[in-house]
Design an enzyme around this catalytic site. Structure first.
Site, PDB file in Angstrom:
ATOM      1  N   HIS A 273      21.541  43.006  44.470  1.00  0.00           N
ATOM      2  CA  HIS A 273      20.488  43.513  43.584  1.00  0.00           C
ATOM      3  C   HIS A 273      20.085  44.947  43.923  1.00  0.00           C
ATOM      4  CE1 HIS A 273      17.314  43.219  40.669  1.00  0.00           C
ATOM      5  NE2 HIS A 273      16.370  43.485  41.561  1.00  0.00           N
TER       6      HIS A 273
ATOM      7  N   ASP B 274      24.566  40.078  42.070  1.00  0.00           N
ATOM      8  CA  ASP B 274      23.103  40.097  41.989  1.00  0.00           C
ATOM      9  C   ASP B 274      22.577  38.666  41.948  1.00  0.00           C
ATOM     10  OD1 ASP B 274      20.418  40.499  41.372  1.00  0.00           O
ATOM     11  OD2 ASP B 274      20.829  42.117  39.967  1.00  0.00           O
TER      12      ASP B 274
ATOM     13  N   SER C  91      15.653  47.091  38.111  1.00  0.00           N
ATOM     14  CA  SER C  91      14.926  45.822  38.116  1.00  0.00           C
ATOM     15  C   SER C  91      13.715  45.892  37.171  1.00  0.00           C
ATOM     16  CB  SER C  91      14.535  45.479  39.555  1.00  0.00           C
ATOM     17  OG  SER C  91      14.156  44.129  39.680  1.00  0.00           O
TER      18      SER C  91
END
Length: 266
Positions: free
Chosen positions: A244, A216, A86
């Site tokens: 995610h 995601d 991320s």
């Protein structure tokens, strides 16, 4: 999965995303170590068990300081595999820029992946283009503090957002764990707006891999494809059914992807 011998052993450095900490890698760390590899999972500043507070950290470099200190301590003839999740993609990009000869490959997992042409803030803007502020943000709270002329932004992920947008394929127990351990976060937008692009001779000289997550809802599939097509990665994998947080929802598959990527390039 076969156990690596000493000559095959790799050193994976795991870098978490915003609000998280080294704790989120607990499943993957065990799997990689069980396969014979060395693993270091770090807490970035203001994250996990790191004692720093958000009002003590002003810049991306400050935030990444635990990672940069680790990289500085690695012997010149050693190389590591950086794995950034991320927002952690910015962190491994910074480390790749500063220590390119100490890194075999940087692997971006459901992550922002910058290039060496545009400044980092360009990719934050791309993220919001694909995922507009307020869209599906549910109970996430955004606050400001500090200098009114240059306010600092703090984001608090809410429990509904966690369970529906980040951890939707995780168990209820795993979601509860995250609620206990997550900390408020900043994307250091004031600092990112001032930074230049990462250098071609540093960041651009290190191989990149990308691991996509098919379900995601935080980094949309369209953005993941756009990054791969426009920034480029020599190795690309996709984990079907991963949200995610693949290190929690699909740890075996993530481990396999990392091992396969590194076997090709290291």
């Amino acid at each position: 999965m076969e156990v690596a011998n000493k000559t095959q052993q790799k050193h994976f450095v795991l870098v978490h995303g915003a609000g998280h900490g080294a704790w989120c890698w607990y499943k993957l760390k065990l799997l990689l170590e069980s396969s014979g590899h060395k693993v270091t999972a770090i807490d970035l500043a203001t994250s996990g068990a790191n004692p720093k507070r958000l009002d003590e950290v002003d810049t991306l470099k400050d935030y990444c300081s635990p990672l940069l200190e680790l990289m500085a301590a690695i012997p010149q003839d050693d190389k590591v595999i950086l794995v950034g999740h991320s927002y952690g993609g910015f962190c491994i990009a910074l480390a790749m820029d500063l220590y390119p000869k100490k890194i075999s490959i940087g692997v971006f997992v459901a992550s922002v992946m910058p290039d060496s042409t545009h400044p980092p803030n360009y990719f934050i803007n791309q993220y919001y283009k694909w995922n507009p502020v307020g869209e599906d943000s549910t109970d996430t709270k955004v606050e400001t503090f500090g200098d009114p002329d240059q306010p600092r932004t703090v984001i608090h992920f809410g429990p509904i957002y966690l369970s529906t947008k980040l951890y939707q394929n995780c168990t209820s127990e795993e979601i509860e764990l995250a609620k206990f351990l997550l900390r408020p976060l900043s994307v250091f937008s004031n600092d990112l707006s001032k930074l230049k692009a990462f250098s071609e001779e540093g960041y651009g000289s290190v191989r990149r891999g990308y691991i996509m997550c098919s379900e995601d809802k935080a980094v949309p599939a369209g953005l993941q494809h756009w990054l791969i097509e426009n920034v480029g990665a020599s190795e690309v994998k996709e984990i079907k059914g991963a949200d995610h947080m693949p290190m929690i929802s699909k740890p075996q598959e993530l481990c396999q992807c990392l091992v396969e990527i590194t076997e090709k390039v290291v």
